[in-house]
Design a protein around this motif. Structure first.
Motif, mmCIF file in Angstrom:
data_model
loop_
_atom_site.group_PDB
_atom_site.id
_atom_site.type_symbol
_atom_site.label_atom_id
_atom_site.label_comp_id
_atom_site.label_asym_id
_atom_site.label_seq_id
_atom_site.Cartn_x
_atom_site.Cartn_y
_atom_site.Cartn_z
ATOM 1 N N PRO A 147 -61.692 38.218 -31.884
ATOM 2 C CA PRO A 147 -62.648 39.247 -32.292
ATOM 3 C C PRO A 147 -62.261 40.594 -31.676
ATOM 4 O O PRO A 147 -61.742 40.640 -30.558
ATOM 5 C CB PRO A 147 -63.978 38.728 -31.741
ATOM 6 C CG PRO A 147 -63.603 37.790 -30.643
ATOM 7 C CD PRO A 147 -62.307 37.180 -31.059
ATOM 8 N N LEU A 148 -62.514 41.657 -32.417
ATOM 9 C CA LEU A 148 -62.114 42.988 -31.948
ATOM 10 C C LEU A 148 -63.218 43.701 -31.191
ATOM 11 O O LEU A 148 -62.974 44.722 -30.540
ATOM 12 C CB LEU A 148 -61.667 43.836 -33.136
ATOM 13 C CG LEU A 148 -60.494 43.272 -33.955
ATOM 14 C CD1 LEU A 148 -60.183 44.179 -35.132
ATOM 15 C CD2 LEU A 148 -59.274 43.103 -33.068
ATOM 16 N N GLU A 149 -64.442 43.179 -31.294
ATOM 17 C CA GLU A 149 -65.575 43.832 -30.645
ATOM 18 C C GLU A 149 -66.308 42.836 -29.756
ATOM 19 O O GLU A 149 -66.092 41.634 -29.821
ATOM 20 C CB GLU A 149 -66.523 44.397 -31.699
ATOM 21 C CG GLU A 149 -65.896 45.465 -32.592
ATOM 22 C CD GLU A 149 -66.875 45.966 -33.642
ATOM 23 O OE1 GLU A 149 -67.951 45.343 -33.803
ATOM 24 O OE2 GLU A 149 -66.567 46.980 -34.298
ATOM 25 N N GLY A 150 -67.193 43.368 -28.956
ATOM 26 C CA GLY A 150 -68.007 42.528 -28.087
ATOM 27 C C GLY A 150 -67.275 42.092 -26.830
ATOM 28 O O GLY A 150 -66.230 42.643 -26.471
ATOM 29 N N GLU A 151 -67.849 41.112 -26.157
ATOM 30 C CA GLU A 151 -67.266 40.619 -24.922
ATOM 31 C C GLU A 151 -67.366 39.109 -24.857
ATOM 32 O O GLU A 151 -68.163 38.485 -25.559
ATOM 33 C CB GLU A 151 -67.956 41.241 -23.708
ATOM 34 C CG GLU A 151 -69.423 40.859 -23.561
ATOM 35 C CD GLU A 151 -70.083 41.460 -22.332
ATOM 36 O OE1 GLU A 151 -69.539 42.438 -21.791
ATOM 37 O OE2 GLU A 151 -71.150 40.948 -21.934
ATOM 38 N N THR A 152 -66.526 38.551 -24.024
ATOM 39 C CA THR A 152 -66.533 37.105 -23.785
ATOM 40 C C THR A 152 -66.938 36.869 -22.340
ATOM 41 O O THR A 152 -66.342 37.445 -21.418
ATOM 42 C CB THR A 152 -65.156 36.485 -24.053
ATOM 43 O OG1 THR A 152 -64.827 36.661 -25.435
ATOM 44 C CG2 THR A 152 -65.145 35.000 -23.722
ATOM 45 N N LEU A 153 -67.958 36.043 -22.139
ATOM 46 C CA LEU A 153 -68.466 35.758 -20.804
ATOM 47 C C LEU A 153 -67.933 34.418 -20.319
ATOM 48 O O LEU A 153 -68.045 33.406 -21.018
ATOM 49 C CB LEU A 153 -69.994 35.725 -20.820
ATOM 50 C CG LEU A 153 -70.674 35.231 -19.534
ATOM 51 C CD1 LEU A 153 -70.421 36.205 -18.382
ATOM 52 C CD2 LEU A 153 -72.169 35.033 -19.752
ATOM 53 N N VAL A 154 -67.346 34.433 -19.127
ATOM 54 C CA VAL A 154 -66.977 33.199 -18.446
ATOM 55 C C VAL A 154 -67.905 33.090 -17.237
ATOM 56 O O VAL A 154 -67.760 33.823 -16.260
ATOM 57 C CB VAL A 154 -65.501 33.207 -18.001
ATOM 58 C CG1 VAL A 154 -65.188 31.939 -17.206
ATOM 59 C CG2 VAL A 154 -64.577 33.328 -19.207
ATOM 60 N N ASP A 155 -68.889 32.208 -17.345
ATOM 61 C CA ASP A 155 -69.863 32.052 -16.255
ATOM 62 C C ASP A 155 -69.292 31.062 -15.247
ATOM 63 O O ASP A 155 -69.655 29.887 -15.229
ATOM 64 C CB ASP A 155 -71.194 31.568 -16.815
ATOM 65 C CG ASP A 155 -72.328 31.742 -15.816
ATOM 66 O OD1 ASP A 155 -72.082 32.329 -14.735
ATOM 67 O OD2 ASP A 155 -73.456 31.295 -16.105
ATOM 68 N N ASP A 156 -68.393 31.563 -14.426
ATOM 69 C CA ASP A 156 -67.608 30.707 -13.544
ATOM 70 C C ASP A 156 -68.445 30.158 -12.397
ATOM 71 O O ASP A 156 -69.226 30.895 -11.772
ATOM 72 C CB ASP A 156 -66.418 31.506 -12.992
ATOM 73 C CG ASP A 156 -65.359 30.629 -12.380
ATOM 74 O OD1 ASP A 156 -65.437 30.383 -11.163
ATOM 75 O OD2 ASP A 156 -64.470 30.178 -13.107
ATOM 76 N N LEU A 157 -68.272 28.859 -12.100
ATOM 77 C CA LEU A 157 -69.062 28.216 -11.049
ATOM 78 C C LEU A 157 -68.662 28.659 -9.645
ATOM 79 O O LEU A 157 -69.421 28.440 -8.697
ATOM 80 C CB LEU A 157 -68.919 26.691 -11.159
ATOM 81 C CG LEU A 157 -69.445 26.073 -12.459
ATOM 82 C CD1 LEU A 157 -69.168 24.575 -12.482
ATOM 83 C CD2 LEU A 157 -70.937 26.338 -12.612
ATOM 84 N N VAL A 158 -67.490 29.255 -9.509
ATOM 85 C CA VAL A 158 -67.042 29.765 -8.214
ATOM 86 C C VAL A 158 -67.097 31.285 -8.187
ATOM 87 O O VAL A 158 -67.663 31.883 -7.264
ATOM 88 C CB VAL A 158 -65.608 29.290 -7.895
ATOM 89 C CG1 VAL A 158 -65.094 29.931 -6.606
ATOM 90 C CG2 VAL A 158 -65.566 27.766 -7.768
#
Length: 469
Positions: A147-158
């Motif tokens: 995708p060219l827009e928006g964001e990707t969230l990585v809700d990392d446990l550490v």
């Protein structure tokens, strides 16, 4: 409450060399979290690079894990056997409009990379929105359509929440021109099919987590929980390298560390349970939570490793230590007779508390395997003046009369002899030690005599007395 038994973790090494200590800790953390949650721990060998993934390299990984005592709950999965499945997944992405054929030739790709660098953006292929029919029968790669827009969230446990702007994520290659899958695609397909719920790995993979999340979402699959653990640094805070000493698990084994000591120490590298330094495997599994792993890199501390291993050496089975130490002596070209092995076994419980490793324990027990007559160095020979030799002769007779040959009895016998002679132990202790062990390390005199046994002790003492001055 969440069904804790649903947790599935995995360790996925690339077999391109020996098992690194960082990989060993990652495997251990995955195992501990699976045990903590009542889940399953799996192993996948990422061996799609067939040239580098030799049989010996794969075996080196398994040997390292076996020595460390990290075992999976199922047979290992070999990634190269799943290539057809990887191609199926790419075909699904293509059908969904989330992948495209890229016919860009090398010269065009290099020009696009230069332009992207100059404009401060990621590489975008001109074929992203072109009709693939225009490519004809030219070779192509299959790319993911990010995708060219928006964001990707990585809700990392550490790490906590980490956000990636999608415009900064390139259209990664999924299948190469030879129809082989790339890392990120294969990992997503394999983790999904293996039912992996928690991806616990080094934080050098954090950027991959964003790309993999997009692939999961494009396929409509559940994204696993990610936990990216900091790397291990050397004592000076720099990235661990050869100049810091051992790096591979096999090297630590060769340096005489016990696997249970290494497990305890590795578990404490970046995680802890209060002030507890020494704990059992069961306690580690009970206490371990990936959320408790610290964000900062851990530092390899040799002094702490030696301390931890020493605690395990003290409580290790004596027969097991005897076998391990005998192997060390044999690697040093020392011949071990049946009588020598018996003396070695007798010495182990008397000296093991002073050893950090089995190599040190071998040093402390070398005196038991000396051939007679024991060779004395110049310093030892100088101790054997006429007065001392006469005293050692009387000591020989005194010890020969001892009925009880154990450390407490012999300690009392030596003190009694000193009283009879009207001197301190220092007047003959050094000379006695030399006759028993030459220049080799040895425990206190009573323990050395006990380990050698009566016949060997008196024999070595008699050899010294019979040598010409």
């Amino acid at each position: 409450m969440t069904d804790r038994s649903a947790v599935v973790t995995r360790f996925a090494p690339s077999p391109t060399g020996d098992l690194h200590i960082g990989g060993a800790r990652t495997a251990l953390f995955n195992l501990l979290y699976a045990r903590h949650t009542g889940g399953r721990f799996l192993i996948r060998v990422e061996d799609t690079d067939r040239e580098r993934s030799t049989a010996s390299a794969v075996q080196a990984i398994f040997d390292g894990l076996a020595w460390l005592g990290v075992a999976a709950d199922a047979e290992p999965v070999f990634q190269h056997t799943r290539i057809d499945r990887h191609r199926e997944v790419v075909a699904e992405l293509l059908a969904k409009g989330r992948a495209y054929k890229d016919f860009t030739i090398a010269e065009e790709l290099e020009a696009e990379r230069a332009a992207a660098r100059a404009e401060g953006r990621v590489v975008r292929s001109a074929w992203r929105d072109r009709d693939p029919a225009e490519g004809g029968d030219r070779p192509f790669v299959l790319r993911f359509k990010s995708p060219l827009e928006g964001e990707t969230l990585v809700d990392d446990l550490v790490k906590g929440p980490v956000r990636f702007q999608n415009k900064e994520l390139d259209d990664l290659v999924l299948l190469r021109t030879d129809d082989t899958p790339t890392y990120n695609l294969a990992v997503v397909a394999d983790d999904h099919d293996m039912g992996v719920t928690h991806v616990i790995r080094g934080d050098d993979h954090l950027n991959n987590a964003a790309r993999q999340t997009l692939i999961y979402q494009a396929l409509g699959w559940t994204v696993p929980a990610f936990a990216h653990i900091p790397l291990i640094h050397g004592p000076d805070g720099a990235k661990l390298s050869k100049r810091h000493g051992a790096q591979a698990v096999g090297e630590f084994a060769g340096q005489g560390y016990l696997p249970e000591g290494m497990r305890n120490y590795l578990a404490r590298l970046g995680w802890g349970h209060g002030d507890d330094e020494i704990f059992t495997d069961a306690q580690a599994a009970e206490w371990f939570d990936i959320a408790d792993v610290v964000k900062a890199p851990a530092r390899l501390d040799w002094a702490k490793l030696n301390f931890v291993n020493q605690q395990y050496m003290r409580h290790a089975d004596d027969a097991r230590l005897t076998e391990m130490v005998a192997a060390v002596h044999q690697s040093r070209d020392v011949t071990i007779t049946e009588a020598g092995r018996a003396r070695l076994a007798a010495a182990i419980p008397l000296v093991k508390e002073g050893a950090h490793t089995t190599l040190e324990l071998a040093d402390l027990t070398a005196f038991t395997l000396l051939s007679r007559p024991v060779v004395l160095d110049e310093k030892s020979r100088k101790r054997l003046d006429s007065e001392t030799l006469a005293r050692l002769g009387r000591l020989h007779d005194h010890l020969n009369s001892e009925a009880q040959w154990d450390a407490p009895s012999l300690e009392a016998a030596l003190r009694k002899f000193a009283e009879i002679e009207g001197v301190g132990l220092g007047k003959f202790g050094g000379a006695l030690r030399s006759t028993l062990s030459g220049a080799a390390s040895a425990p206190d005199l009573a323990s050395a005599l006990t380990a050698l046994g009566k016949a060997e002790s008196l024999g070595r003492l008699g050899d010294a007395l019979s040598q010409p001055a």
